[in-house]
Design a protein around this motif. Structure first.
Motif, PDB file in Angstrom:
ATOM      1  N   THR A 415       0.835  -1.195   0.000  1.00 40.33           N
ATOM      2  CA  THR A 415       0.000   0.000   0.000  1.00 40.33           C
ATOM      3  C   THR A 415       0.870   1.245   0.000  1.00 40.33           C
ATOM      4  O   THR A 415       1.841   1.329   0.750  1.00 40.33           O
ATOM      5  N   ASP A 416       0.517   2.243  -0.818  1.00 30.19           N
ATOM      6  CA  ASP A 416       1.279   3.491  -0.888  1.00 30.19           C
ATOM      7  C   ASP A 416       1.066   4.277   0.402  1.00 30.19           C
ATOM      8  O   ASP A 416      -0.054   4.685   0.711  1.00 30.19           O
ATOM      9  N   PRO A 417       2.142   4.487   1.200  1.00 33.79           N
ATOM     10  CA  PRO A 417       1.985   5.193   2.476  1.00 33.79           C
ATOM     11  C   PRO A 417       1.642   6.660   2.320  1.00 33.79           C
ATOM     12  O   PRO A 417       1.215   7.303   3.280  1.00 33.79           O
ATOM     13  N   THR A 418       1.835   7.228   1.118  1.00 30.84           N
ATOM     14  CA  THR A 418       1.545   8.654   0.915  1.00 30.84           C
ATOM     15  C   THR A 418       0.116   8.888   0.447  1.00 30.84           C
ATOM     16  O   THR A 418      -0.273  10.032   0.233  1.00 30.84           O
ATOM     17  N   ALA A 419      -0.659   7.818   0.276  1.00 32.01           N
ATOM     18  CA  ALA A 419      -2.037   7.983  -0.204  1.00 32.01           C
ATOM     19  C   ALA A 419      -2.862   8.728   0.845  1.00 32.01           C
ATOM     20  O   ALA A 419      -2.947   8.305   2.000  1.00 32.01           O
ATOM     21  N   GLY A 420      -3.449   9.842   0.453  1.00 32.07           N
ATOM     22  CA  GLY A 420      -4.272  10.620   1.373  1.00 32.07           C
ATOM     23  C   GLY A 420      -3.434  11.608   2.173  1.00 32.07           C
ATOM     24  O   GLY A 420      -2.226  11.506   2.245  1.00 32.07           O
ATOM     25  N   SER A 421      -4.107  12.571   2.791  1.00 32.55           N
ATOM     26  CA  SER A 421      -3.431  13.597   3.587  1.00 32.55           C
ATOM     27  C   SER A 421      -3.226  13.121   5.010  1.00 32.55           C
ATOM     28  O   SER A 421      -4.035  12.375   5.561  1.00 32.55           O
ATOM     29  N   THR A 422      -2.148  13.577   5.647  1.00 32.84           N
ATOM     30  CA  THR A 422      -1.895  13.213   7.044  1.00 32.84           C
ATOM     31  C   THR A 422      -2.644  14.125   8.003  1.00 32.84           C
ATOM     32  O   THR A 422      -2.716  13.845   9.187  1.00 32.84           O
ATOM     33  N   GLN A 423      -3.193  15.232   7.492  1.00 31.12           N
ATOM     34  CA  GLN A 423      -3.851  16.182   8.387  1.00 31.12           C
ATOM     35  C   GLN A 423      -5.072  15.569   9.063  1.00 31.12           C
ATOM     36  O   GLN A 423      -5.420  15.925  10.174  1.00 31.12           O
ATOM     37  N   GLY A 424      -5.736  14.631   8.384  1.00 37.40           N
ATOM     38  CA  GLY A 424      -6.938  14.041   8.937  1.00 37.40           C
ATOM     39  C   GLY A 424      -6.690  12.953   9.955  1.00 37.40           C
ATOM     40  O   GLY A 424      -7.603  12.509  10.630  1.00 37.40           O
ATOM     41  N   LEU A 425      -5.440  12.501  10.085  1.00 40.95           N
ATOM     42  CA  LEU A 425      -5.130  11.437  11.025  1.00 40.95           C
ATOM     43  C   LEU A 425      -5.084  11.968  12.456  1.00 40.95           C
ATOM     44  O   LEU A 425      -4.511  13.006  12.721  1.00 40.95           O
ATOM     45  N   VAL A 426      -5.694  11.257  13.365  1.00 44.61           N
ATOM     46  CA  VAL A 426      -5.620  11.623  14.763  1.00 44.61           C
ATOM     47  C   VAL A 426      -4.229  11.270  15.281  1.00 44.61           C
ATOM     48  O   VAL A 426      -3.719  10.188  15.022  1.00 44.61           O
ATOM     49  N   ARG A 427      -3.629  12.191  16.038  1.00 44.06           N
ATOM     50  CA  ARG A 427      -2.263  11.952  16.539  1.00 44.06           C
ATOM     51  C   ARG A 427      -2.305  11.105  17.810  1.00 44.06           C
ATOM     52  O   ARG A 427      -1.714  11.440  18.822  1.00 44.06           O
ATOM     53  N   SER A 428      -3.057  10.009  17.756  1.00 39.03           N
ATOM     54  CA  SER A 428      -3.141   9.125  18.906  1.00 39.03           C
ATOM     55  C   SER A 428      -2.114   8.019  18.769  1.00 39.03           C
ATOM     56  O   SER A 428      -1.407   7.926  17.778  1.00 39.03           O
ATOM     57  N   HIS A 429      -2.022   7.168  19.803  1.00 36.09           N
ATOM     58  CA  HIS A 429      -1.038   6.095  19.763  1.00 36.09           C
ATOM     59  C   HIS A 429      -1.733   4.742  19.623  1.00 36.09           C
ATOM     60  O   HIS A 429      -2.948   4.626  19.773  1.00 36.09           O
ATOM     61  N   LEU A 430      -0.932   3.745  19.338  1.00 33.73           N
ATOM     62  CA  LEU A 430      -1.460   2.404  19.076  1.00 33.73           C
ATOM     63  C   LEU A 430      -0.527   1.375  19.692  1.00 33.73           C
ATOM     64  O   LEU A 430       0.700   1.467  19.534  1.00 33.73           O
ATOM     65  N   ILE A 431      -1.085   0.417  20.409  1.00 33.33           N
ATOM     66  CA  ILE A 431      -0.315  -0.696  20.975  1.00 33.33           C
ATOM     67  C   ILE A 431      -0.813  -1.983  20.331  1.00 33.33           C
ATOM     68  O   ILE A 431      -2.018  -2.273  20.350  1.00 33.33           O
ATOM     69  N   THR A 432       0.100  -2.731  19.738  1.00 31.84           N
ATOM     70  CA  THR A 432      -0.266  -4.001  19.116  1.00 31.84           C
ATOM     71  C   THR A 432       0.679  -5.098  19.601  1.00 31.84           C
ATOM     72  O   THR A 432       1.835  -4.836  19.939  1.00 31.84           O
ATOM     73  N   LYS A 433       0.168  -6.316  19.607  1.00 32.44           N
ATOM     74  CA  LYS A 433       0.976  -7.477  20.009  1.00 32.44           C
ATOM     75  C   LYS A 433       0.944  -8.498  18.888  1.00 32.44           C
ATOM     76  O   LYS A 433      -0.129  -8.892  18.429  1.00 32.44           O
ATOM     77  N   SER A 434       2.129  -8.906  18.433  1.00 33.56           N
ATOM     78  CA  SER A 434       2.212  -9.854  17.314  1.00 33.56           C
ATOM     79  C   SER A 434       2.092 -11.289  17.834  1.00 33.56           C
ATOM     80  O   SER A 434       2.211 -11.533  19.038  1.00 33.56           O
ATOM     81  N   PRO A 435       1.866 -12.243  16.939  1.00 33.64           N
ATOM     82  CA  PRO A 435       1.772 -13.655  17.363  1.00 33.64           C
ATOM     83  C   PRO A 435       3.030 -14.159  18.071  1.00 33.64           C
ATOM     84  O   PRO A 435       2.957 -15.077  18.885  1.00 33.64           O
ATOM     85  N   THR A 436       4.190 -13.567  17.774  1.00 36.51           N
ATOM     86  CA  THR A 436       5.429 -14.008  18.434  1.00 36.51           C
ATOM     87  C   THR A 436       5.582 -13.413  19.829  1.00 36.51           C
ATOM     88  O   THR A 436       6.437 -13.840  20.600  1.00 36.51           O
ATOM     89  N   GLY A 437       4.779 -12.383  20.125  1.00 40.24           N
ATOM     90  CA  GLY A 437       4.878 -11.730  21.433  1.00 40.24           C
ATOM     91  C   GLY A 437       5.526 -10.362  21.400  1.00 40.24           C
ATOM     92  O   GLY A 437       5.695  -9.740  22.448  1.00 40.24           O
ATOM     93  N   LEU A 438       5.899  -9.875  20.211  1.00 42.04           N
ATOM     94  CA  LEU A 438       6.488  -8.532  20.121  1.00 42.04           C
ATOM     95  C   LEU A 438       5.411  -7.491  20.392  1.00 42.04           C
ATOM     96  O   LEU A 438       4.391  -7.451  19.720  1.00 42.04           O
ATOM     97  N   LEU A 439       5.670  -6.642  21.376  1.00 34.98           N
ATOM     98  CA  LEU A 439       4.718  -5.587  21.732  1.00 34.98           C
ATOM     99  C   LEU A 439       5.202  -4.274  21.112  1.00 34.98           C
ATOM    100  O   LEU A 439       6.318  -3.827  21.383  1.00 34.98           O
ATOM    101  N   THR A 440       4.376  -3.674  20.274  1.00 34.97           N
ATOM    102  CA  THR A 440       4.751  -2.446  19.570  1.00 34.97           C
ATOM    103  C   THR A 440       3.918  -1.281  20.078  1.00 34.97           C
ATOM    104  O   THR A 440       2.696  -1.364  20.146  1.00 34.97           O
ATOM    105  N   ILE A 441       4.595  -0.203  20.456  1.00 37.32           N
ATOM    106  CA  ILE A 441       3.938   1.039  20.829  1.00 37.32           C
ATOM    107  C   ILE A 441       4.422   2.120  19.869  1.00 37.32           C
ATOM    108  O   ILE A 441       5.627   2.332  19.713  1.00 37.32           O
ATOM    109  N   SER A 442       3.498   2.793  19.202  1.00 32.40           N
ATOM    110  CA  SER A 442       3.892   3.824  18.249  1.00 32.40           C
ATOM    111  C   SER A 442       2.790   4.863  18.146  1.00 32.40           C
ATOM    112  O   SER A 442       1.679   4.673  18.633  1.00 32.40           O
ATOM    113  N   GLY A 443       3.128   5.990  17.484  1.00 31.31           N
ATOM    114  CA  GLY A 443       2.184   7.079  17.344  1.00 31.31           C
ATOM    115  C   GLY A 443       2.278   8.047  18.506  1.00 31.31           C
ATOM    116  O   GLY A 443       3.292   8.128  19.187  1.00 31.31           O
TER     117      GLY A 443
END
Length: 652
Positions: A415-443
């Protein structure tokens, strides 16, 4: 009937007069006066501090630890904040940063601890609860930053110029709502300044068509110093925190993550570091670790892929001389040509202007500001300034990558990461956990780093088994602790330093506002010798070696011969207490010289290198390499070629 009301009214008036009079007599003549809150005796200045563990000792700790509770990959705001939170709860933490602390986005922010007035406007007009929640969360955390790091954060009034009468109540109501949503953490009440008052405060502003200015209040802070302070605070609480440690591979066992293979970038030595949990806190580079996590062997892909979690966007800032803005008040441009909000803020004795918003297809290691982006900022500023805004006045410029995020599980590969404007994105954060157990915090953003860290560690305690100790761990402590340098700090700390050390006000303010109650440690070094008082630009001058300086009673040189208050004493403090490893670490991040005045920073490189070479016993090859890297890095920070010949500082 009227006589009755007159009688009642008269009696009520007499009663009211009696109450008021009695109150005045009590308060002025009977009630004993409150003891004045005068600090006749402060706690003694902190002139000694136990030397923190050296880099070598921290590396030995890595070797001696069979298994950590948590590995945090990434030494920016979120990573170091997570390390502080986890360590203060009782977890054994190892943090690994590929470069230096705050070497990426965390040193390139708008330097504001704020809720986001533009998010509030969107929340109201778009009926967006997500935007409103972000504003309230950030306003809450703004108060936490001001409380936990009082030396690095301060309150800043910000003016919104209004050029149409009907907009005055519109903007003022918006400012009052901003106050209201802050609740008990509101800093100061918003107000309105007349055109005459605005002109008196900001004579550089063009008031030809100005009707009024609405003034609200937010926080301002020193982002890279805050980041370094978090790293130091984590170490003080038992964490193993290392910069220049690159994660080469994620270690797996039966498909589950058990640690990382990391390389000491200074020596090339590799370490297999095991842990119960691994946190991906690499900000804009989160996708790189996620790509490694998808590989069965935990290795990076041979061919770089487009980011799926991070929506990269470049934001450029420029720094200008102090006369472009009032000394203690910022300016907000609510409607730029591209629809973004732009700030012009006093910061560290200069004026910070930005920011732009340029979508990117990938995340560069060291983004460089484009000339057209610098010009865009200057054009916006010219709308408000009565004198010509000159390109040659730009002291420094830099580009940072905003870590705007989306759930990678919902984004197909390619997917093209530049598709669409970034102004509409909420500057919130996201925590995800992968099947291997990697915990990612970003945003998220700088202001919400602490809450992001708390949610990350809460997730760790909930989802991972730390040898049955989960219930024994303390609850989150980061709302209570004071970060290194904030202990026993007061807003008049610079006056104490002047009384004790007889130093100029500019130096006292610089040290107290960047090191807090640890300032005296630097000034103890400062008073040891004339050499330590020298500006860092003179450290490599042949006539001023330590032995010669100390022997000469006629040497009256001090930092005042240099336009910025950065001395050799501060460099020696950073070497001992703040884990600098390269000249750029000191010039760009422990101090902010490269960000405040890149030209001056270039002239200081050789002096910094000379002292660091002696400290670390660098050979000639290493010295030349690090000198070249520092000059190339600083030379790309927006210096105008008309004003300064960068080529003369290039190492061949």
């Amino acid at each position: 009937m009227s006589r009755f009301f007159k009688s009642v009214f008269g009696k009520a008036t007499l009663a009211t007069t009696a109450v008021v009079g009695g109150g005045i007599i009590y308060l002025d003549f009977i009630k004993p006066p409150v003891s004045p809150n005068l600090q006749n005796s402060y706690k003694p200045l902190r002139k000694k501090l136990e030397t923190p563990p050296s880099r070598e000792q921290l590396l030995e700790k890595v070797k001696a630890t069979p298994k950590f509770d948590v590995i945090v990959v990434g030494g920016g705001a979120t990573g170091t904040g997570t390390a502080v939170d986890a360590a203060t709860r009782g977890l054994n933490v190892c943090l690994l940063e590929k470069n230096d602390f705050a070497s990426g986005t965390s040193s390139k922010s708008t330097k504001m601890a704020h809720g986001g007035v533009r998010y509030l406007e969107k929340a109201i007009f778009q009926l967006s609860k997500a935007q409103l929640d972000l504003v309230i969360e950030a306003l809450n955390e703004r108060g936490n930053m001001l409380r936990t790091a009082p030396h690095l954060c301060s309150v800043l009034p910000i003016m919104i110029p209004v050029y149409k009468w009907w907009q005055v109540p519109y903007f003022f109501i918006g400012c009052k709502m901003y106050d209201w949503f802050a609740g008990h953490q509101n800093l100061r009440n918003s107000t309105v300044f007349s055109r005459e008052m605005t002109s008196a405060i900001a004579p550089m502003m063009d008031d030809s068509n100005l009707k009024a200015t609405c003034v609200y209040h937010d926080g301002t802070f020193n982002d890279a110093r805050m980041n370094a302070t978090l790293a130091i605070t984590a170490i003080d609480n038992g964490a193993t925190v290392l910069n220049y440690m690159e994660v080469l591979q994620l270690l797996k066992e039966d498909g589950k993550l058990i640690g990382v293979r990391a390389k000491n970038r200074e020596t090339g030595e590799e370490f297999n570091i095991k842990a119960t949990a691994t946190v991906n806190a690499t900000g804009p580079f989160a996708d790189k670790l996620l790509e490694m996590d998808e590989d069965p062997l935990g290795l990076p892909p041979k061919k770089p892929e487009a980011p799926r979690m991070v929506v990269p966007s470049s934001g450029v800032h420029v720094v200008l001389p102090e006369y472009y803005c009032p000394r203690d008040m910022g300016l907000l441009d609510p409607s730029t040509a591209d629809g973004r909000v732009m700030f012009f803020l006093p910061w560290q004795g200069k004026v910070l202007a930005g920011t732009t918003d340029t979508p990117l297809k990938s995340v560069p290691e060291n983004p460089i500001p484009l000339e057209e982006e610098i010009q865009d900022i200057l054009k916006e500023l010219q709308k408000y300034i009565v004198f010509p805004v000159e390109r040659e006045d730009v002291l420094s410029a830099w580009s940072g990558i905003r870590p705007l995020v989306r759930d990678p599980a919902t984004v197909p590969k390619g997917t093209d990461p530049t598709a669409g404007s970034t102004q509409g994105l909420v500057r919130s954060h996201l925590i995800t956990k992968s099947p291997t157990g990697l915990l990612t915090i970003s945003g998220g953003k700088w202001t919400t780093y602490r809450e992001m860290a708390q949610e990350t560690v809460d997730t760790l305690v909930k989802d991972y088994n730390f040898d049955g100790r989960n219930k024994q761990l303390l609850p989150c402590q980061t709302n209570k602790i004071i970060l290194a340098g904030g202990e026993d700090y007061s807003k008049n700390y610079s006056a104490r330093l002047i009384h004790e050390y007889k130093i100029p006000l500019k130096l006292a303010k610089h040290l107290s506002h960047n090191y807090g109650s640890r300032s005296a440690l630097i000034l103890e070094l400062y008073t040891q010798s004339d050499f330590n008082k020298l500006p860092i630009t003179l450290a490599a001058t042949k006539n001023f070696h330590p032995s010669e300086s100390e022997a000469s009673s006629e040497n009256n040189l001090s930092y005042q011969s240099f336009d910025e208050p950065f001395t050799i004493a501060e460099l020696k403090y950073s070497l001992k207490y703040e884990y600098i490893r390269t000249p750029a670490d000191f010039l760009a991040r422990r101090t902010r010289l490269a960000f405040l005045n890149a030209r001056q920073a270039l002239t200081a490189v050789d002096g910094v290198v000379e002292i660091m070479k002696q400290e670390f016993n660098w050979d000639d090859e290493t010295t030349a390499k690090l000198t070249k890297e520092a000059k190339e890095y600083i030379g790309q920070m927006g210096i105008s070629p008309k004003r300064f010949d960068v080529e003369q500082f290039t190492v061949q």
